[in-house]
Design a protein around this motif. Structure first.
Motif, PDB file in Angstrom:
ATOM      1  N   THR A  66      63.416  28.029 -26.094  1.00 22.17           N
ATOM      2  CA  THR A  66      63.026  29.000 -27.416  1.00 22.17           C
ATOM      3  C   THR A  66      63.912  28.822 -29.070  1.00 22.17           C
ATOM      4  O   THR A  66      62.997  28.820 -29.880  1.00 22.17           O
ATOM      5  N   ALA A  67      64.643  29.137 -28.653  1.00 16.15           N
ATOM      6  CA  ALA A  67      65.883  28.285 -30.052  1.00 16.15           C
ATOM      7  C   ALA A  67      65.010  27.233 -30.592  1.00 16.15           C
ATOM      8  O   ALA A  67      65.385  27.092 -31.546  1.00 16.15           O
ATOM      9  N   TYR A  68      65.354  26.209 -30.074  1.00 19.15           N
ATOM     10  CA  TYR A  68      64.970  24.993 -30.221  1.00 19.15           C
ATOM     11  C   TYR A  68      64.231  24.646 -30.894  1.00 19.15           C
ATOM     12  O   TYR A  68      63.276  24.633 -31.935  1.00 19.15           O
ATOM     13  N   LEU A  69      62.609  24.967 -29.830  1.00 17.24           N
ATOM     14  CA  LEU A  69      60.707  25.506 -30.624  1.00 17.24           C
ATOM     15  C   LEU A  69      61.393  25.820 -31.587  1.00 17.24           C
ATOM     16  O   LEU A  69      60.265  25.589 -33.203  1.00 17.24           O
ATOM     17  N   ALA A  70      61.837  27.581 -32.151  1.00 21.55           N
ATOM     18  CA  ALA A  70      61.257  28.174 -33.128  1.00 21.55           C
ATOM     19  C   ALA A  70      62.175  27.372 -34.436  1.00 21.55           C
ATOM     20  O   ALA A  70      61.409  27.203 -35.411  1.00 21.55           O
ATOM     21  N   GLU A  71      63.265  26.931 -34.194  1.00 19.49           N
ATOM     22  CA  GLU A  71      63.810  25.640 -35.749  1.00 19.49           C
ATOM     23  C   GLU A  71      62.934  25.111 -35.670  1.00 19.49           C
ATOM     24  O   GLU A  71      62.013  24.854 -37.510  1.00 19.49           O
TER      25      GLU A  71
END
Length: 732
Positions: A357-362
């Protein structure tokens, strides 16, 4: 009148001596009260004025204990080592026994009653002393003053066990966090930013030093290790650098699993004694003891006991508030998830997992807003952010800060010290900044108001206190775990700490707490600053302060490129502001998940065992979360806020206070964000009064009406449903 601490000469041994001496003096005073009441057979006719003199005298005696224990507790959080930890834990039973004695001491309790019962005298007191008296009477009741002798002993045993268990819980989380280290290969580094690589290299140097110290590596082995040597850890700056940017999905999963299984049955690490770090048994013991404590005091469960001192009326009201907010956030969270799912296809991810999630959100943020935390990080060097923060509070409240670090004793070379002055150059107080992550420091960010504003006038005739009049100004510690500044081999700083915008928000948040502590005009310690403020209102000033880091005028004051000094480009500013509510639906549901879990495990009767805790968490996730969570996730085992901090059955306070904060800031939106009249009103009605009046009274005096949820919904981007927003866009 700042009465600063000489940290250079403040050893654990010295602090232990100070704590024990202070407790002995306080116990001697209580012994004398016991003797007086025994000699007189009754204190029914004790004069209210005499009672107040006794109470003020006792408060002054306790000042030394609050100070010495506050410093030791602080050092255990920011510079933990075996010596400090041992001393801290060794004193916990003594502190618990003393606190229980005070809370159940009937002669002292009866002196507060004498003040309250003398209506004419009570009404002649200032509001701070009246409020302190009422809160003290409530504390006595909640400390078991009315219990039988047998029940009081049971209560004392519970308190002692709880203090020890909470400290052990915190130790296990810190030890588990620092025990994990994963050396990385070159192919695992793809995608990680330059600043992230610098953090990994810094962690690598620390890891190599630990290997050498523990003799796991010889000098030859040490020299053979590559340089830079990249090591992933669970310290937040390093963890986020990997989780947000590493292309290696399996690496992200490895780190995620290590993080969410800290101090659980899946964590094989041990402490230096070879003991397990699993918090499972500690958690169920804490809940069982809290339930016993609640039942002793006549409450159905611990949640009702906890809320008896808060703004919220009941657990039912809090649960309704959380579920209603979840209903409003859910459509937006589903829209947030859809954004991530669309991005996932581009990166070959068929099923989104928590480590994605953090990777995709970025990635989405970069695509949608052309915004990257790494792109804007150079525009938020810590010295500029601090200067801008000081500028903002000067414009709002007329105050200014001056650094005195070189002339003040500090506990670490990275710590900075400032004095705060009013518009007329009068000294308000002082504060320390300890903002970088390091070994031996617990994670997170906090403000510790160890020294409140206080004034004492000795009205006793026995001259047992040397000073007839004693005054102290407020001093606090503000602590963070930001990305450290980079240094060369000689330790000279080569580049200041560059903050993400999230770290900027954290700094503003803690400084809001600090202002609440520092700007108080109350001199009764029990209700000065944050003291005496209801727990679900204490986050109001901190969350309120964050708004200036989200406003274009505020951002202009805190941003300048680290190399060129150029302001944040308009395109980046527009993108940053447009992305304010990015993923806010998912983030809101996550906060509600934590808060509802906390409320329910403290409402259960009987208290749940470890399996019951996990089952409750699973049930809450099924209801609130919109993404599945792996079965091995043991987030609760490191939930220090509720098992080692003060948020038990009170984690909802963040959202509750966010409502108050958003509504308070709406006054500035209406009148101008640097409107001096609005700033003066907030200072006078919220910051200056501390806990001398109920928080509800303070808020309504400032706002001119009860709080409304509308501003919170608007600030969170929940003003319209996704469907309504789409329709509006079509109509436009």
């Amino acid at each position: 009148m700042l009465h600063l601490v000489d940290f250079d000469n403040m050893t654990p041994k010295e602090l232990k001596q100070q704590v024990t001496t202070a407790i002995e003096q306080a116990n001697a005073f209580l012994d004398n009260l016991d003797k007086q009441d025994t000699d007189s057979q009754s204190n029914i006719n004790i004069a209210a004025q005499t009672a107040l003199a006794d109470i003020s005298h006792f408060d002054h005696i306790n000042l030394a204990l609050d100070r010495s224990w506050g410093v030791l507790s602080h050092l255990n959080s920011v510079m933990s080592n075996d010596d400090i930890r041992h001393t801290h834990h060794e004193l916990l039973p003594l502190l618990s026994a003393y606190g229980t004695r005070v809370g159940q001491h009937k002669p002292l309790f009866e002196r507060y009653q004498a003040i309250k019962k003398d209506t004419i005298f009570f009404n002649s007191l200032d509001t701070a002393r009246q409020r302190a008296t009422e809160l003290a009477l409530q504390r006595f009741e909640l400390s078991g003053v009315a219990l039988s002798n047998e029940q009081q002993q049971q209560f004392a045993d519970i308190q002692s066990q709880l203090s020890t268990l909470s400290a052990s819980f915190s130790d296990h989380v810190l030890d588990a966090t620092q025990a994990f280290a994963l050396p990385l290969t070159d192919n695992q580094l793809a995608g990680i930013t330059d600043s992230g690589l610098a953090l990994l290299a810094q962690a690598g140097e620390q890891y190599k030093a630990k290997l050498l110290e523990s003799k796991q590596k010889t000098e030859a082995d040490f020299k053979a290790l590559p340089s830079p040597y990249y090591v992933a850890t669970l310290d937040i700056p390093v963890y986020l650098a990997v989780m947000t940017h590493a292309n290696d999905r399996s690496l992200r999963e490895t780190l995620y699993k290590a993080y969410v299984t800290r101090a659980s049955e899946f964590d094989a690490h041990t402490n230096k004694k070879g003991e397990s770090l699993n918090n499972a048994d500690i958690m169920q013991q804490i809940l069982a003891l809290r339930a016993q404590k609640a039942h002793l005091l006549g409450f159905d469960n611990y949640a009702k006991l906890s809320l008896s001192t808060k703004m919220a009326d009941s657990p039912e009201q809090v649960e309704s508030f959380l579920r209603d907010l979840a209903d409003k956030a859910r459509p937006f969270a589903q829209q947030d998830l859809a954004q991530l799912q669309a991005a996932a296809q581009k990166y070959g991810i068929d099923d989104i997992q928590p480590w994605d999630t953090a990777y995709l959100a970025e990635k989405v943020k970069q695509d949608k807003f052309q915004l990257s935390q790494e792109q804007i990080r150079p525009y938020f060097p810590l010295p500029k952010v601090i200067d801008g923060l000081f500028n903002i509070v000067n414009r709002l409240y007329g105050i200014h800060a001056v650094e005195y670090s070189d002339s003040v004793s500090r506990w670490h070379k990275d710590v900075r010290f400032y004095q705060l002055f009013d518009a007329d150059d009068s000294l308000i107080g002082g504060f320390y900044f300890d903002l970088y992550a390091r070994q031996g420091k617990r994670g997170g960010a906090w403000m510790s108001g160890f020294q409140p504003r206080y004034k004492y006038i000795n009205s006793n005739t026995d001259n047992s206190i040397d000073a007839q009049t004693y005054q102290q100004l407020p001093v606090c510690f503000m602590v963070g775990n930001f990305t450290p500044a980079t240094s060369d081999a000689e330790g000279n700083e080569t580049q200041p700490s560059l903050l993400t915008h999230n770290e900027v928000l954290t700094l503003f948040h803690e400084f809001g707490h600090g202002l609440h502590h520092l700007l108080t005009q109350v001199t009764v310690g029990d209700v000065a600053g944050v003291n005496g403020v209801e727990w679900d209102a204490v986050e109001l000033p901190s969350q309120f302060m964050e708004n200036w880091a989200w406003d274009s005028e505020g951002i202009a004051l805190i941003s300048a490129h680290v190399d060129t000094g150029e302001p944040l480009p308009q395109q980046m500013l527009d993108a940053l502001l447009a992305a304010k509510n990015f993923q806010s639906g998912i983030q809101t549901l996550r906060q509600i998940e934590f808060a509802l879990f906390d409320l329910l495990i403290h409402s259960d009767t009987p208290a749940p065992d470890y399996q019951g805790i996990l089952q409750t968490l699973d049930k809450v996730r099924d209801e609130i979360a919109i993404m599945p969570t792996p079965d091995y996730n043991r987030f609760a085992n490191s939930f220090s806020h509720i098992f080692a901090g003060g948020y038990a059955a009170g984690y909802y306070s963040y959202k509750w206070a966010e409502l108050l904060s958003a509504d308070a800031f709406s006054k500035f939106e209406e009148e101008g964000i640097f409107n001096p009249q609005a700033g003066k009103a907030f200072r006078e009605h919220i910051l200056c009064v501390g806990g001398s009046l109920p928080a509800k009274t303070n808020f309504e005096t400032f706002r001119g009406r009860p709080a409304s949820i509308e501003a919170l919904l608007r600030h969170s981007g929940f003003g319209q449903s996704p469907q309504e927003e789409m329709q509006s866009n079509k109509e436009v």
